[in-house]
Scaffold this motif. Structure first.
Motif, PDB file in Angstrom:
ATOM      1  N   ASP A  89      -6.657   5.590  -0.438  1.00 25.74           N
ATOM      2  CA  ASP A  89      -6.278   6.211  -1.739  1.00 25.74           C
ATOM      3  C   ASP A  89      -5.569   4.993  -2.566  1.00 25.74           C
ATOM      4  OD1 ASP A  89      -4.248   6.524   0.029  1.00 25.74           O
ATOM      5  OD2 ASP A  89      -3.089   7.632  -1.496  1.00 25.74           O
ATOM      6  N   LEU A  90      -5.087   3.861  -2.054  1.00 23.82           N
ATOM      7  CA  LEU A  90      -4.483   2.838  -2.984  1.00 23.82           C
ATOM      8  C   LEU A  90      -5.276   1.612  -2.979  1.00 23.82           C
ATOM      9  CD1 LEU A  90      -1.034   3.035  -0.887  1.00 23.82           C
ATOM     10  CD2 LEU A  90      -1.738   4.024  -3.197  1.00 23.82           C
ATOM     11  N   GLN A  91      -6.474   1.818  -2.433  1.00 22.55           N
ATOM     12  CA  GLN A  91      -7.231   0.238  -2.285  1.00 22.55           C
ATOM     13  C   GLN A  91      -7.797   0.020  -3.895  1.00 22.55           C
ATOM     14  OE1 GLN A  91      -9.924   0.433   0.817  1.00 22.55           O
ATOM     15  NE2 GLN A  91      -8.615   0.463   2.460  1.00 22.55           N
ATOM     16  N   SER A  92      -8.030   1.236  -4.384  1.00 23.22           N
ATOM     17  CA  SER A  92      -8.726   1.263  -5.884  1.00 23.22           C
ATOM     18  C   SER A  92      -7.623   0.889  -6.943  1.00 23.22           C
ATOM     19  CB  SER A  92      -9.408   2.453  -6.153  1.00 23.22           C
ATOM     20  OG  SER A  92      -8.410   3.732  -6.283  1.00 23.22           O
ATOM     21  N   LEU A  93      -6.581   0.799  -6.730  1.00 25.48           N
ATOM     22  CA  LEU A  93      -5.567   0.306  -7.667  1.00 25.48           C
ATOM     23  C   LEU A  93      -5.657  -0.878  -8.380  1.00 25.48           C
ATOM     24  CD1 LEU A  93      -2.328   2.028  -6.205  1.00 25.48           C
ATOM     25  CD2 LEU A  93      -3.778   3.058  -8.031  1.00 25.48           C
ATOM     26  N   ASP A  94      -5.480  -1.170  -9.409  1.00 24.29           N
ATOM     27  CA  ASP A  94      -5.468  -2.447 -10.256  1.00 24.29           C
ATOM     28  C   ASP A  94      -3.863  -2.779 -10.030  1.00 24.29           C
ATOM     29  OD1 ASP A  94      -5.301  -4.532 -11.851  1.00 24.29           O
ATOM     30  OD2 ASP A  94      -6.816  -3.600 -13.342  1.00 24.29           O
ATOM     31  N   LEU A  95      -3.717  -3.616  -9.030  1.00 24.48           N
ATOM     32  CA  LEU A  95      -2.284  -3.934  -8.805  1.00 24.48           C
ATOM     33  C   LEU A  95      -1.640  -4.529  -9.863  1.00 24.48           C
ATOM     34  CD1 LEU A  95      -2.423  -4.552  -5.023  1.00 24.48           C
ATOM     35  CD2 LEU A  95      -1.777  -2.406  -6.227  1.00 24.48           C
TER      36      LEU A  95
ATOM     37  N   ILE B  34      -0.659  -2.511 -12.787  1.00 28.85           N
ATOM     38  CA  ILE B  34       0.457  -1.401 -12.816  1.00 28.85           C
ATOM     39  C   ILE B  34       1.698  -2.138 -12.435  1.00 28.85           C
ATOM     40  CG2 ILE B  34      -1.081   0.370 -12.089  1.00 28.85           C
ATOM     41  CD1 ILE B  34      -0.052  -0.111  -9.206  1.00 28.85           C
TER      42      ILE B  34
ATOM     43  N   SER C 161       2.500  -4.115  -9.780  1.00 23.96           N
ATOM     44  CA  SER C 161       2.647  -4.564  -8.207  1.00 23.96           C
ATOM     45  C   SER C 161       2.193  -5.960  -7.827  1.00 23.96           C
ATOM     46  CB  SER C 161       1.800  -3.591  -7.691  1.00 23.96           C
ATOM     47  OG  SER C 161       2.620  -2.143  -7.793  1.00 23.96           O
TER      48      SER C 161
ATOM     49  N   ASN D  86       5.236   2.372  -7.423  1.00 19.30           N
ATOM     50  CA  ASN D  86       3.730   2.441  -7.386  1.00 19.30           C
ATOM     51  C   ASN D  86       3.120   2.390  -5.832  1.00 19.30           C
ATOM     52  OD1 ASN D  86       3.642   1.682  -9.916  1.00 19.30           O
ATOM     53  ND2 ASN D  86       3.888  -0.608  -9.557  1.00 19.30           N
ATOM     54  N   ARG D  87       3.917   2.449  -4.652  1.00 23.55           N
ATOM     55  CA  ARG D  87       4.052   2.710  -3.425  1.00 23.55           C
ATOM     56  C   ARG D  87       3.081   1.596  -2.754  1.00 23.55           C
ATOM     57  NH1 ARG D  87      -0.170   7.533  -2.891  1.00 23.55           N
ATOM     58  NH2 ARG D  87       0.437   6.920  -0.635  1.00 23.55           N
TER      59      ARG D  87
END
Length: 590
Positions: free
Chosen positions: A237-243, A246, A248, A275-276
């Motif tokens: 669920d975190l792999q798709s984030l645009d770090l 955001i 991070s 942002n976890r």
């Protein structure tokens, strides 16, 4: 009738006097005196001719150091040779291939310090029948007062509930190792879960190896389980984030070099909680050594000296190297057991004890990247300056731009301050001066030496028993490591750490620092490291034209002896290099 000859002219008074018996006797005496007077200059001329003959012979002998036909074959290669490139004779190198060719000795390289090298050759020949200095292969007695103890824990495991920390470490294997252990420490500090680190690809190291290609992942995770939580991948669920979008993504400009733990709590923890996940890019030397809580310092030591174990492929080949260098001993040292795992036990169990021998490992940090970055001069004239500048333009463009806008220290000043890497001829003079015999087995660690065989000629002539991983291992044994410079560096690390004595030529080298720390931590006072003070050594070498060998030998031995003294880690110094501190090691009672 023919005319009679005319009568002789009458003698003048001076001529008459000269023809008298007294005058003839006087001339004879003068001739004897002149002959006796000529004997002294002839004697002086004979002595002068003899001295000149010896000088010419010395010059001839050391000029052969640079003559390819007169040198033994010696090669330090980490990759197969590239195709040669053709360039105009007077044009500067402008391509990567041209620079690579220069680094392999395509251009002639002058050997420096030829007078001292001649004196060293004579000294080594005379020393073969004399015993070595008694402390040559030993550490000071008080080195035995420290023993490893960073594996001890006095806390509960961190649950890592505040989020996930990722790192993409830059540099070579040594910089990456430091980044890994700093990331472990930061994860504990922030109560975060660490994702197995990634390694960035470098156009200098040219190695695509990742963590699992060098270190055992499962061992790393399990050994540190009582300290932090480690996972192999970020949750789906975190792999798709645009770090980056955001906020991070954290690079080296966002965190200062050797930042204090408080900075991470103040600046990074809020991002992590929001942002976890936080992803550090680079992460080279981004955590201070002081001030830092002692239990976190101990965790950093535990990571470096216990948790990072090489994969079986590297351990097995490393065990072959050590076996062929050392022969065999009854039992492996703790250091060898840590570095080689099960292969250390197998090697020593199967060995022949009668073949045990000592060897000296030398890390020659004289690759083209180090030479170019140093801005130092090594006697090669304009050709050297052009090829190093071309290399800087490709690999260190920021340094090239800095040179255009800033007045940098001169090469002579850098050398006088001990800022230049030691060339092979400077390193060999140090080894000869401190007492290593000509017959000493020497393992040379490092990538391809700048200048190639011409530059290595001085050391290979004075110390013919040179070895490298390329000469000790067969092509088939080396094949799995081809084009993986970090994995090849791991083999060098094993060979240097396990040596009976280790000589570093650049105390600032990350590789040499890590090897030194490993030997301190596991050596039990039996694994000396030779650490030259380059500034003081430079002040001695600069007298090459006048200094006599006995004085040179005495001064070099004194400066090396001073660096062998055992001290507790100075404040703010690296625990990877100086583990003798209460956070990493414990004092014994004797």
């Amino acid at each position: 009738m023919p005319e009679p000859p005319p009568p002789p002219p009458p003698l003048l008074p001076l001529q008459a006097a000269a023809s008298s018996p007294a005058a003839q006797l006087s001339r004879g005496r003068r001739r004897q005196q002149q002959r006796r007077g000529w004997r002294r200059p002839r004697g002086l001329l004979a002595w002068g001719a003899l001295v000149a003959f010896f000088l010419v012979m010395n010059w001839w002998m050391f000029s052969r150091l640079q003559a390819p036909a007169a040198r033994p074959h010696f090669r330090l290669r980490r990759h197969p040779p590239r195709a040669a490139t053709t360039a105009a004779p007077n044009s500067p190198l402008s391509t990567l291939e041209g620079v690579a060719g220069a680094a392999k000795g395509k251009r002639p390289h002058r050997v420096m310090l030829t007078r001292l090298l001649a004196l060293a050759a004579h000294a080594l020949a005379e020393a073969e029948t004399r015993p070595e200095p008694k402390d040559l292969w030993k550490e000071p007695i008080n080195a035995t007062m420290w023993k490893p103890c960073s594996e001890q824990r006095d806390w509960e495991a961190s649950e890592g509930t505040n989020g996930y920390i990722m790192i993409s470490a830059n540099g070579g294997i040594n910089q990456q190792r430091v980044a890994i252990c700093n990331a472990v420490t930061i994860s504990r500090l922030l109560n975060a879960t660490l994702v197995i680190p990634k390694f960035l690809y470098s156009n200098v190291w040219l190695d695509k190896s990742q963590f699992g290609d060098i270190y055992e992942e499962d061992y790393f995770i399990n050994y540190l389980k009582p300290d932090i939580r480690i996972v192999k991948d970020l949750p789906v669920d975190l792999q798709s984030l645009d770090l980056e979008a955001i906020g991070s993504l954290v690079n080296d400009t966002d965190v200062m070099k050797e930042a204090k733990p408080s900075l991470y709590v103040k600046k990074i923890l809020p991002i992590l909680l929001k942002n976890r996940v936080v992803h550090f890019i680079g992460f080279g030397n981004r955590l201070s050594f002081d001030p830092i809580p002692s239990n976190l310092q101990r965790l950093r030591c535990r990571c470096n000296f216990h948790a990072l174990r090489f994969v079986h492929k590297i351990q097995e080949t490393g065990a072959l190297l050590v076996e062929r260098l050392h022969g065999h001993r009854p039992h492996p040292l703790p250091l060898e057991d840590n570095l080689l795992g099960q292969f250390a036990t197998k090697s020593f169990r199967d060995g022949n004890l009668s073949k045990a021998s000592k060897y000296l490992a030398v890390h020659l940090r004289f690759e083209i990247d180090m030479v170019a970055y140093s801005l130092c001069y090594f006697g090669g004239g304009k050709d050297e300056e052009d090829e190093l500048e071309a290399y800087r333009q490709i690999h260190f463009p920021a340094l090239t731009e800095l040179k255009k806008t800033t007045k940098l220290p001169s090469a002579a000043f850098l050398r006088s301050e001990g800022k230049c890497p030691l060339a092979p001829e400077e390193a060999v003079l140090m080894l000869a001066a401190i007492g290593f015999k000509r017959s000493t087995n020497i393992y040379i660690a490092g990538a391809e030496i700048y200048g190639g065989r011409q530059r290595m000629a001085a050391i290979s002539r004075l110390y013919p028993a040179l070895m490298t991983k390329e000469t000790l291992l067969s092509p088939s044994e080396l094949e799995p490591f081809r084009n993986f410079s970090s994995q090849l560096a791991a083999l060098d690390f094993i060979a240097c750490a396990a040596a009976d004595a280790f000589a570093m030529t650049d105390p600032g080298s990350q590789f040499s620092s890590l090897v030194q720390g490993y030997r301190m931590y596991y050596g039990g006072g039996d694994l000396p490291t030779i650490r030259p003070n380059k500034r003081r050594l430079a002040s001695i070498l600069v007298k090459n034209a006048t200094i006599e060998w006995k004085e040179f030998e005495t001064r070099v031995r004194k400066l090396i002896q001073q660096t062998k003294q055992v001290h507790e880690r100075p404040v703010a110094r690296s625990v990877f290099r100086h583990p003798r501190c209460l956070e990493c090691m414990c004092r014994t009672q004797h």
